[in-house]
Design a protein around this motif. Structure first.
Motif, PDB file in Angstrom:
ATOM      1  N   GLY A   9       0.815  -1.196   0.000  1.00 19.51           N
ATOM      2  CA  GLY A   9       0.000   0.000   0.000  1.00 19.51           C
ATOM      3  C   GLY A   9       0.854   1.252   0.000  1.00 19.51           C
ATOM      4  O   GLY A   9       2.082   1.191  -0.055  1.00 19.51           O
ATOM      5  N   VAL A  10       0.184   2.380   0.067  1.00 21.66           N
ATOM      6  CA  VAL A  10       0.841   3.677   0.053  1.00 21.66           C
ATOM      7  C   VAL A  10       0.389   4.436   1.300  1.00 21.66           C
ATOM      8  O   VAL A  10      -0.804   4.487   1.612  1.00 21.66           O
ATOM      9  N   TYR A  41       5.150  10.445   0.670  1.00 16.85           N
ATOM     10  CA  TYR A  41       4.479   9.176   0.419  1.00 16.85           C
ATOM     11  C   TYR A  41       5.465   8.024   0.501  1.00 16.85           C
ATOM     12  O   TYR A  41       6.587   8.115   0.011  1.00 16.85           O
ATOM     13  N   TRP A  42       5.007   6.944   1.104  1.00 17.50           N
ATOM     14  CA  TRP A  42       5.804   5.733   1.253  1.00 17.50           C
ATOM     15  C   TRP A  42       4.997   4.570   0.698  1.00 17.50           C
ATOM     16  O   TRP A  42       3.937   4.241   1.187  1.00 17.50           O
ATOM     17  N   PHE A  59       9.341   2.433  -1.628  1.00 19.57           N
ATOM     18  CA  PHE A  59       9.571   3.565  -2.512  1.00 19.57           C
ATOM     19  C   PHE A  59       9.048   4.818  -1.826  1.00 19.57           C
ATOM     20  O   PHE A  59       7.991   4.785  -1.198  1.00 19.57           O
ATOM     21  N   PHE A  60       9.770   5.924  -1.993  1.00 18.12           N
ATOM     22  CA  PHE A  60       9.376   7.196  -1.394  1.00 18.12           C
ATOM     23  C   PHE A  60       9.161   8.233  -2.483  1.00 18.12           C
ATOM     24  O   PHE A  60       9.976   8.363  -3.399  1.00 18.12           O
ATOM     25  N   PHE A  61       8.066   8.979  -2.355  1.00 17.07           N
ATOM     26  CA  PHE A  61       7.666   9.979  -3.340  1.00 17.07           C
ATOM     27  C   PHE A  61       7.375  11.301  -2.647  1.00 17.07           C
ATOM     28  O   PHE A  61       6.831  11.320  -1.539  1.00 17.07           O
ATOM     29  N   ASP A  79      11.807   7.720 -10.766  1.00 15.31           N
ATOM     30  CA  ASP A  79      12.794   6.959 -10.024  1.00 15.31           C
ATOM     31  C   ASP A  79      12.713   7.333  -8.545  1.00 15.31           C
ATOM     32  O   ASP A  79      13.408   8.242  -8.090  1.00 15.31           O
ATOM     33  N   PRO A  80      11.853   6.651  -7.790  1.00 16.60           N
ATOM     34  CA  PRO A  80      11.676   7.025  -6.389  1.00 16.60           C
ATOM     35  C   PRO A  80      12.861   6.586  -5.532  1.00 16.60           C
ATOM     36  O   PRO A  80      13.603   5.671  -5.903  1.00 16.60           O
ATOM     37  N   ARG A  81      13.017   7.257  -4.408  1.00 14.09           N
ATOM     38  CA  ARG A  81      14.032   6.805  -3.445  1.00 14.09           C
ATOM     39  C   ARG A  81      13.538   5.505  -2.820  1.00 14.09           C
ATOM     40  O   ARG A  81      12.344   5.335  -2.605  1.00 14.09           O
TER      41      ARG A  81
END
Length: 165
Positions: free
Chosen positions: A117-118, A131-132, A140-142, A159-161
């Protein structure tokens, strides 16, 4: 947002002339009062992109992910899945990917079985990401909601962290 909905409609009609997958659903917009209640429930200020999303459609199913709207928090199966997933994630030490203990995390999207999930996160003291996306070994982090939607629509577009550490 328009690109995601467009793609969802194209996918629906590409299944067959009648569409074998569930039809795309666009909900009535959430009111400002409903958004304020959700913000209070989240325990943090909603990021502007998610707030705008709710003002356009109060929730959305895209691929296998349910983006929760204000109405989803009233009751129902998806609310239970989101709450259970949050509890599971909190038990698994989110500190391992750089989220500090006690940081507010609030589910804004989950899949039906609650395996990914997010979350909306508020960690301004260490990172600008809001956002994770986590689950099944992925993190992924946004920064913005639009980035989450773009990544879901086309994983090569962003390209998320993968960690905040």
């Amino acid at each position: 947002m328009a690109q995601v909905i467009s793609r969802r409609v194209r996918e629906y009609f590409s299944d067959s002339p009648f569409g074998e997958s569930p039809p795309p659903v666009i909900y009535s917009p959430a009111t400002q009062e409903e958004i304020a209640v959700l913000e209070s429930r989240a325990g943090q200020v909603l990021e502007s992109g998610y707030r705008e999303f709710l003002s356009l459609t109060d929730g959305l199913e895209f691929r296998s992910l349910f983006f929760l709207g204000c109405h989803d928090w009233e009751s129902g199966e998806i609310r239970e899945v989101a709450e259970t997933f949050r509890e599971t994630v909190l038990e698994c030490d989110p500190e391992d990917v750089g989220i500090p203990p006690g940081a507010p995390i609030f589910p804004i999207a989950v899949n039906r079985d609650g395996s990914w999930g997010v979350f909306l996160i508020d960690i301004a003291e260490i990172a600008e990401e809001r956002y994770w996306w986590t689950g099944e070994g992925d993190d992924f982090f946004f920064t913005g909601f639009a980035d989450v939607l773009a990544f879901l629509d086309d994983p090569g577009s962003f390209d998320p962290r993968e960690t905040l550490l």
